[in-house]
Motif scaffolding. Sequence first.
Motif, PDB file in Angstrom:
ATOM      1  N   HIS A   1       0.836  -1.210   0.000  1.00  0.00           N
ATOM      2  CA  HIS A   1       0.000   0.000   0.000  1.00  0.00           C
ATOM      3  C   HIS A   1       0.868   1.256   0.000  1.00  0.00           C
ATOM      4  CE1 HIS A   1      -3.258   2.764   0.892  1.00  0.00           C
ATOM      5  NE2 HIS A   1      -2.607   3.180   1.963  1.00  0.00           N
ATOM      6  N   ASN A   2       1.897   1.274   0.840  1.00  0.00           N
ATOM      7  CA  ASN A   2       2.769   2.446   0.916  1.00  0.00           C
ATOM      8  C   ASN A   2       3.545   2.654  -0.381  1.00  0.00           C
ATOM      9  OD1 ASN A   2       2.022   3.258   3.479  1.00  0.00           O
ATOM     10  ND2 ASN A   2       3.649   2.098   4.510  1.00  0.00           N
ATOM     11  N   MET A   3       4.003   1.557  -0.986  1.00  0.00           N
ATOM     12  CA  MET A   3       4.756   1.679  -2.228  1.00  0.00           C
ATOM     13  C   MET A   3       3.869   2.211  -3.349  1.00  0.00           C
ATOM     14  SD  MET A   3       7.813   1.409  -3.192  1.00  0.00           S
ATOM     15  CE  MET A   3       8.594   1.707  -4.776  1.00  0.00           C
ATOM     16  N   LYS A   4       2.625   1.786  -3.391  1.00  0.00           N
ATOM     17  CA  LYS A   4       1.705   2.283  -4.415  1.00  0.00           C
ATOM     18  C   LYS A   4       1.411   3.767  -4.222  1.00  0.00           C
ATOM     19  CE  LYS A   4      -0.547  -2.094  -5.577  1.00  0.00           C
ATOM     20  NZ  LYS A   4      -1.815  -2.860  -5.582  1.00  0.00           N
ATOM     21  N   ARG A   5       1.289   4.194  -2.985  1.00  0.00           N
ATOM     22  CA  ARG A   5       1.089   5.626  -2.718  1.00  0.00           C
ATOM     23  C   ARG A   5       2.243   6.449  -3.278  1.00  0.00           C
ATOM     24  NH1 ARG A   5       0.873   6.747   3.304  1.00  0.00           N
ATOM     25  NH2 ARG A   5       0.642   8.888   2.508  1.00  0.00           N
TER      26      ARG A   5
ATOM     27  N   LEU B   1       4.428   5.521  -5.676  1.00  0.00           N
ATOM     28  CA  LEU B   1       4.539   5.424  -7.130  1.00  0.00           C
ATOM     29  C   LEU B   1       3.413   6.162  -7.849  1.00  0.00           C
ATOM     30  CD1 LEU B   1       5.842   1.778  -7.580  1.00  0.00           C
ATOM     31  CD2 LEU B   1       7.108   3.921  -7.831  1.00  0.00           C
ATOM     32  N   ASP B   2       2.268   6.299  -7.225  1.00  0.00           N
ATOM     33  CA  ASP B   2       1.215   7.126  -7.814  1.00  0.00           C
ATOM     34  C   ASP B   2       1.716   8.556  -7.995  1.00  0.00           C
ATOM     35  OD1 ASP B   2      -0.661   5.106  -8.020  1.00  0.00           O
ATOM     36  OD2 ASP B   2      -1.647   5.572  -6.114  1.00  0.00           O
ATOM     37  N   THR B   3       2.424   9.058  -6.990  1.00  0.00           N
ATOM     38  CA  THR B   3       2.990  10.412  -7.071  1.00  0.00           C
ATOM     39  C   THR B   3       4.151  10.471  -8.055  1.00  0.00           C
ATOM     40  OG1 THR B   3       2.388  10.782  -4.754  1.00  0.00           O
ATOM     41  CG2 THR B   3       3.984  12.300  -5.720  1.00  0.00           C
ATOM     42  N   ALA B   4       4.997   9.449  -8.042  1.00  0.00           N
ATOM     43  CA  ALA B   4       6.147   9.419  -8.944  1.00  0.00           C
ATOM     44  C   ALA B   4       5.719   9.392 -10.404  1.00  0.00           C
ATOM     45  CB  ALA B   4       7.015   8.204  -8.631  1.00  0.00           C
ATOM     46  N   GLU B   5       4.681   8.619 -10.718  1.00  0.00           N
ATOM     47  CA  GLU B   5       4.180   8.557 -12.091  1.00  0.00           C
ATOM     48  C   GLU B   5       3.646   9.921 -12.536  1.00  0.00           C
ATOM     49  OE1 GLU B   5       3.650   5.447 -14.325  1.00  0.00           O
ATOM     50  OE2 GLU B   5       5.439   5.170 -13.096  1.00  0.00           O
ATOM     51  N   LYS B   6       2.968  10.591 -11.638  1.00  0.00           N
ATOM     52  CA  LYS B   6       2.409  11.902 -11.955  1.00  0.00           C
ATOM     53  C   LYS B   6       3.502  12.887 -12.336  1.00  0.00           C
ATOM     54  CE  LYS B   6      -0.139  15.725  -9.810  1.00  0.00           C
ATOM     55  NZ  LYS B   6      -0.826  16.185  -8.573  1.00  0.00           N
ATOM     56  N   HIS B   7       4.624  12.821 -11.630  1.00  0.00           N
ATOM     57  CA  HIS B   7       5.707  13.785 -11.864  1.00  0.00           C
ATOM     58  C   HIS B   7       6.844  13.215 -12.714  1.00  0.00           C
ATOM     59  CE1 HIS B   7       3.951  16.695  -9.128  1.00  0.00           C
ATOM     60  NE2 HIS B   7       3.827  15.767  -8.207  1.00  0.00           N
ATOM     61  N   ARG B   8       6.728  11.956 -13.128  1.00  0.00           N
ATOM     62  CA  ARG B   8       7.736  11.297 -13.956  1.00  0.00           C
ATOM     63  C   ARG B   8       9.110  11.308 -13.291  1.00  0.00           C
ATOM     64  NH1 ARG B   8       6.246  13.144 -20.215  1.00  0.00           N
ATOM     65  NH2 ARG B   8       4.058  12.434 -20.158  1.00  0.00           N
TER      66      ARG B   8
END
Length: 305
Positions: free
Chosen positions: A113-117, A119-126
Amino acid sequence: MESVTRNFFLFLSKSSLLNHIARNWGSAVASKKIIGGKDFESAIPVIKRLNDQGMAVTVDHLGEFVTKAEIANERTTECIQTIQRIAEAGLNSHVSLKMTSLGLDIDDDLVYHNMKRILDTAEKHRIMVTIDMEDEQRCQKTLDIFKEMKSQYEYVSTVLQAYLYRTEKDLDDLNELQPFLRLVKGAYKESAEVAYPNKKDVDLNYQKLIEKQLLSGNYTAIATHDDQMIEFTKNIVKKHNIQTSQFEFQMLYGMRSETQQALVKEGYQMRVYTPYGREWYGYYMRRLAERPANIAFALKGMTRK
């Protein structure tokens, strides 16, 4: 002698007393010399300076082996905020993190769950997030998490350690994912049942992994201070006409700064691993254990003005 030195620093890395002293009284000494700062905001000027010198950065909030869910959640939130600040400040930086800091030793659902949180942000900002590798007993779980995240996200990478017997097979297994991998020799104390006990064998395996990953066409980070490995990489890319856009060298902040700058001038991509935070002591001791030459580099970094 090298084995004795390695074991000595690995022993020191596990001292809770020395870690407590370093955390409370030593951060000011380490800050801006072997770590970027006590927190991410204080590390931003260091990152900007390295970027201005033509070098990319990977930041890492130091701290691992978290045993409480609330602390793992706090580390997760801090990582998300770091990614957001990297984007806001326009920094050329990736983020590295350890699964034990996000709850690996607590609960599988928690760490996923924490890793997905994050990576959701990382994907948004590339912004690339690298899952650091820890000791051998956590290797398989770490790779399982990476495989799961890689099936859902683009901006995630991981690390393989050359001193483990299993690593060449792991490299082959990951190839279908076309992974961005950081290749290192390895810094944890492992038994001869799972890891090469002799430096010569580790070096030979490291070279094999470097060549195989480069020839796969997948992006490769060669994280080393070893001149022999740097020259080996240069020869491989020259022999096979591999473009500099396909790989990078990585080194530690505060060690071999002149070599880092020289590689940039030669046209190679250089990324500087720049940790921050008060939990710097264990990280520092493991770096000294990795290679005796690091001791001289580290002392030079610690004493520079």
